[in-house]
Motif scaffolding. Sequence first.
Motif, PDB file in Angstrom:
ATOM      1  N   ALA A 205       0.823  -1.207   0.000  1.00  0.00           N
ATOM      2  CA  ALA A 205       0.000   0.000   0.000  1.00  0.00           C
ATOM      3  C   ALA A 205       0.860   1.261   0.000  1.00  0.00           C
ATOM      4  CB  ALA A 205      -0.923   0.002   1.220  1.00  0.00           C
ATOM      5  N   SER A 206       0.597   2.156  -0.929  1.00  0.00           N
ATOM      6  CA  SER A 206       1.446   3.332  -1.133  1.00  0.00           C
ATOM      7  C   SER A 206       0.619   4.606  -1.258  1.00  0.00           C
ATOM      8  CB  SER A 206       2.327   3.150  -2.383  1.00  0.00           C
ATOM      9  OG  SER A 206       3.222   2.078  -2.224  1.00  0.00           O
ATOM     10  N   GLY A 207      -0.337   4.783  -0.334  1.00  0.00           N
ATOM     11  CA  GLY A 207      -1.092   6.033  -0.327  1.00  0.00           C
ATOM     12  C   GLY A 207      -0.148   7.220  -0.300  1.00  0.00           C
ATOM     13  N   GLY A 208      -0.456   8.255  -1.074  1.00  0.00           N
ATOM     14  CA  GLY A 208       0.420   9.417  -1.185  1.00  0.00           C
ATOM     15  C   GLY A 208       1.286   9.385  -2.420  1.00  0.00           C
ATOM     16  N   CYS A 209       1.460   8.195  -3.022  1.00  0.00           N
ATOM     17  CA  CYS A 209       2.188   8.077  -4.292  1.00  0.00           C
ATOM     18  C   CYS A 209       1.248   8.400  -5.454  1.00  0.00           C
ATOM     19  CB  CYS A 209       2.718   6.663  -4.477  1.00  0.00           C
ATOM     20  SG  CYS A 209       4.336   6.374  -3.800  1.00  0.00           S
ATOM     21  N   LEU A 210       1.808   9.021  -6.479  1.00  0.00           N
ATOM     22  CA  LEU A 210       1.065   9.296  -7.707  1.00  0.00           C
ATOM     23  C   LEU A 210       1.902   8.901  -8.913  1.00  0.00           C
ATOM     24  CD1 LEU A 210      -0.499  12.878  -7.352  1.00  0.00           C
ATOM     25  CD2 LEU A 210      -1.745  10.734  -7.584  1.00  0.00           C
ATOM     26  N   LEU A 211       1.274   8.213  -9.853  1.00  0.00           N
ATOM     27  CA  LEU A 211       1.866   8.020 -11.174  1.00  0.00           C
ATOM     28  C   LEU A 211       1.323   9.119 -12.077  1.00  0.00           C
ATOM     29  CD1 LEU A 211       1.549   4.159 -11.650  1.00  0.00           C
ATOM     30  CD2 LEU A 211       3.688   5.444 -11.541  1.00  0.00           C
ATOM     31  N   VAL A 212       2.219   9.835 -12.743  1.00  0.00           N
ATOM     32  CA  VAL A 212       1.819  10.964 -13.581  1.00  0.00           C
ATOM     33  C   VAL A 212       2.342  10.751 -14.994  1.00  0.00           C
ATOM     34  CG1 VAL A 212       1.911  13.474 -13.883  1.00  0.00           C
ATOM     35  CG2 VAL A 212       1.894  12.498 -11.579  1.00  0.00           C
ATOM     36  N   VAL A 213       1.460  10.875 -15.970  1.00  0.00           N
ATOM     37  CA  VAL A 213       1.820  10.740 -17.381  1.00  0.00           C
ATOM     38  C   VAL A 213       1.778  12.128 -18.015  1.00  0.00           C
ATOM     39  CG1 VAL A 213       1.224   9.667 -19.583  1.00  0.00           C
ATOM     40  CG2 VAL A 213       0.795   8.435 -17.440  1.00  0.00           C
ATOM     41  N   LEU A 214       2.912  12.555 -18.602  1.00  0.00           N
ATOM     42  CA  LEU A 214       2.969  13.901 -19.187  1.00  0.00           C
ATOM     43  C   LEU A 214       4.117  13.986 -20.174  1.00  0.00           C
ATOM     44  CD1 LEU A 214       4.279  16.354 -16.397  1.00  0.00           C
ATOM     45  CD2 LEU A 214       4.817  13.929 -16.546  1.00  0.00           C
ATOM     46  N   ASP A 215       4.188  15.109 -20.898  1.00  0.00           N
ATOM     47  CA  ASP A 215       5.236  15.302 -21.905  1.00  0.00           C
ATOM     48  C   ASP A 215       6.585  15.649 -21.285  1.00  0.00           C
ATOM     49  OD1 ASP A 215       3.821  14.838 -24.359  1.00  0.00           O
ATOM     50  OD2 ASP A 215       2.786  16.735 -24.058  1.00  0.00           O
ATOM     51  N   ASP A 216       6.587  16.653 -20.408  1.00  0.00           N
ATOM     52  CA  ASP A 216       7.839  17.184 -19.866  1.00  0.00           C
ATOM     53  C   ASP A 216       8.106  16.628 -18.475  1.00  0.00           C
ATOM     54  OD1 ASP A 216      10.110  18.634 -19.334  1.00  0.00           O
ATOM     55  OD2 ASP A 216       9.088  20.560 -19.090  1.00  0.00           O
ATOM     56  N   GLY A 217       8.480  15.368 -18.415  1.00  0.00           N
ATOM     57  CA  GLY A 217       8.741  14.747 -17.130  1.00  0.00           C
ATOM     58  C   GLY A 217       9.910  15.381 -16.396  1.00  0.00           C
ATOM     59  N   ARG A 218      10.967  15.682 -17.108  1.00  0.00           N
ATOM     60  CA  ARG A 218      12.153  16.273 -16.478  1.00  0.00           C
ATOM     61  C   ARG A 218      11.834  17.625 -15.864  1.00  0.00           C
ATOM     62  NH1 ARG A 218      15.296  11.716 -16.467  1.00  0.00           N
ATOM     63  NH2 ARG A 218      14.977  10.639 -18.453  1.00  0.00           N
ATOM     64  N   GLY A 219      11.152  18.455 -16.634  1.00  0.00           N
ATOM     65  CA  GLY A 219      10.791  19.774 -16.112  1.00  0.00           C
ATOM     66  C   GLY A 219       9.876  19.674 -14.916  1.00  0.00           C
ATOM     67  N   PHE A 220       8.963  18.714 -14.941  1.00  0.00           N
ATOM     68  CA  PHE A 220       8.036  18.529 -13.828  1.00  0.00           C
ATOM     69  C   PHE A 220       8.790  18.092 -12.569  1.00  0.00           C
ATOM     70  CE2 PHE A 220       5.048  15.441 -11.689  1.00  0.00           C
ATOM     71  CZ  PHE A 220       4.333  16.420 -11.020  1.00  0.00           C
ATOM     72  N   VAL A 221       9.730  17.176 -12.713  1.00  0.00           N
ATOM     73  CA  VAL A 221      10.509  16.711 -11.564  1.00  0.00           C
ATOM     74  C   VAL A 221      11.303  17.864 -10.955  1.00  0.00           C
ATOM     75  CG1 VAL A 221      12.476  15.267 -10.882  1.00  0.00           C
ATOM     76  CG2 VAL A 221      10.636  14.305 -12.273  1.00  0.00           C
ATOM     77  N   GLU A 222      11.891  18.698 -11.793  1.00  0.00           N
ATOM     78  CA  GLU A 222      12.633  19.858 -11.281  1.00  0.00           C
ATOM     79  C   GLU A 222      11.714  20.797 -10.509  1.00  0.00           C
ATOM     80  OE1 GLU A 222      14.544  21.675 -14.589  1.00  0.00           O
ATOM     81  OE2 GLU A 222      15.934  19.994 -14.926  1.00  0.00           O
ATOM     82  N   ALA A 223      10.493  21.003 -11.012  1.00  0.00           N
ATOM     83  CA  ALA A 223       9.530  21.859 -10.314  1.00  0.00           C
ATOM     84  C   ALA A 223       9.134  21.247  -8.978  1.00  0.00           C
ATOM     85  CB  ALA A 223       8.297  22.085 -11.194  1.00  0.00           C
ATOM     86  N   CYS A 224       8.988  19.916  -8.937  1.00  0.00           N
ATOM     87  CA  CYS A 224       8.653  19.227  -7.686  1.00  0.00           C
ATOM     88  C   CYS A 224       9.772  19.383  -6.665  1.00  0.00           C
ATOM     89  CB  CYS A 224       8.387  17.743  -7.946  1.00  0.00           C
ATOM     90  SG  CYS A 224       6.811  17.385  -8.756  1.00  0.00           S
ATOM     91  N   GLU A 225      11.012  19.268  -7.131  1.00  0.00           N
ATOM     92  CA  GLU A 225      12.151  19.391  -6.220  1.00  0.00           C
ATOM     93  C   GLU A 225      12.177  20.760  -5.549  1.00  0.00           C
ATOM     94  OE1 GLU A 225      15.433  18.471  -8.724  1.00  0.00           O
ATOM     95  OE2 GLU A 225      15.193  16.291  -8.522  1.00  0.00           O
ATOM     96  N   LYS A 226      11.799  21.799  -6.276  1.00  0.00           N
ATOM     97  CA  LYS A 226      11.755  23.146  -5.696  1.00  0.00           C
ATOM     98  C   LYS A 226      10.706  23.250  -4.604  1.00  0.00           C
ATOM     99  CE  LYS A 226      13.383  25.429  -9.911  1.00  0.00           C
ATOM    100  NZ  LYS A 226      13.038  26.356 -11.027  1.00  0.00           N
ATOM    101  N   GLU A 227       9.665  22.408  -4.697  1.00  0.00           N
ATOM    102  CA  GLU A 227       8.604  22.392  -3.691  1.00  0.00           C
ATOM    103  C   GLU A 227       8.842  21.309  -2.641  1.00  0.00           C
ATOM    104  OE1 GLU A 227       6.103  24.494  -3.583  1.00  0.00           O
ATOM    105  OE2 GLU A 227       6.440  25.505  -5.519  1.00  0.00           O
ATOM    106  N   GLN A 228      10.041  20.684  -2.699  1.00  0.00           N
ATOM    107  CA  GLN A 228      10.412  19.599  -1.773  1.00  0.00           C
ATOM    108  C   GLN A 228       9.450  18.411  -1.853  1.00  0.00           C
ATOM    109  OE1 GLN A 228      10.786  21.776   2.002  1.00  0.00           O
ATOM    110  NE2 GLN A 228      13.002  21.810   1.710  1.00  0.00           N
ATOM    111  N   ILE A 229       9.008  18.128  -3.081  1.00  0.00           N
ATOM    112  CA  ILE A 229       8.171  16.962  -3.349  1.00  0.00           C
ATOM    113  C   ILE A 229       9.042  15.908  -4.031  1.00  0.00           C
ATOM    114  CG2 ILE A 229       6.170  16.084  -4.601  1.00  0.00           C
ATOM    115  CD1 ILE A 229       5.033  18.940  -4.561  1.00  0.00           C
ATOM    116  N   PRO A 230       9.284  14.744  -3.405  1.00  0.00           N
ATOM    117  CA  PRO A 230      10.097  13.708  -4.046  1.00  0.00           C
ATOM    118  C   PRO A 230       9.438  13.221  -5.337  1.00  0.00           C
ATOM    119  CG  PRO A 230       9.777  13.249  -1.709  1.00  0.00           C
ATOM    120  CD  PRO A 230       8.825  14.353  -2.063  1.00  0.00           C
TER     121      PRO A 230
END
Length: 330
Positions: A265-290
Amino acid sequence: MRNGILTEAAYQRSIYRKLKNGHPDLSRHSWKRCTKLPFGQEELVISEILMTGKEKHLLVYAAARAVTAVAAEGGHPFGVRVSVLVPEQTEEEAVREMTAVLEETAAEQKLEILNVLVEVSPDVRVPAVSVTGLGRGSVPEDSDAASSRSYDGKELVLINPVALEGTLRVLSEKEEEIRERFVPVFLQKLYDSENNLFAVKAAEKAAEFRAELMKPVTDSGVFGALWELAEETGTGYEVDLKAFPVRQDIIEICELFRLNPYQMASGGCLLVVLDDGRGFVEACEKEQIPAAVIGRMKAGKDKIILNGEERRCTDRPAEDEWFRICKGGK
């Protein structure tokens, strides 16, 4: 039947095929948590979560799943309704404690508790919880286009470490045994991570990046969620296991009880499908979201997991590892 949510095959045989003609809005998949209804100029996004357990944080775990499901469907969560069945030997203090924990968390998450219904039943052995999450959403401009969209080549991002919810539940059930092996400061980091089960902020960030699809990871863990994602989209995938966000404390507790964190069980995890995965990960890191890009969607039916030089296909969702703890297995 297998423990956990009804298998897809059983759902198709016993429910969907029997009801689909008279109820065209009925979900095609057993694991779908949300329903959308017209609400003035908006939509009302409703999720339904069922859980059982003895831990005092059970209402919080269910509420986190419900709220995250609403956010993943594009809704803005505003409240939860709670129903609880408890065994007749339950003390009133236990109900008060569960409610107090939920109230504290709801205040932190800016959620309204819209109702708490508690019934005592001689027919139940452990508390059974139903939480309905509610949120407001915008009416999509072209739902037909969304249903026929191609996911081939889209990047796949996993948000938040796997198996946090399951590990917190194991910690509650096996606390004495775990405390014999790990120092308090090690365990406190886990306890302090409970708010990470609410992935609303991550879902909102994904929406800013025009995510094509967001899928909460719950029962049967990330392996189960990946399978379900492929079934929903009609698209295969290739992911790298070594890229998955993990936490060492979670891995060590899973190893202690010989549990597979990727089927947990992994409540809190999300699988996200999108074009700009790298850019999204960088934006998450700025918000301290793993977050991490773990692979991409690929045309066809192949569901491939890479682990170093090993390359294998994903199995159908297995029973969640949590049930091994419930049965007393190690």
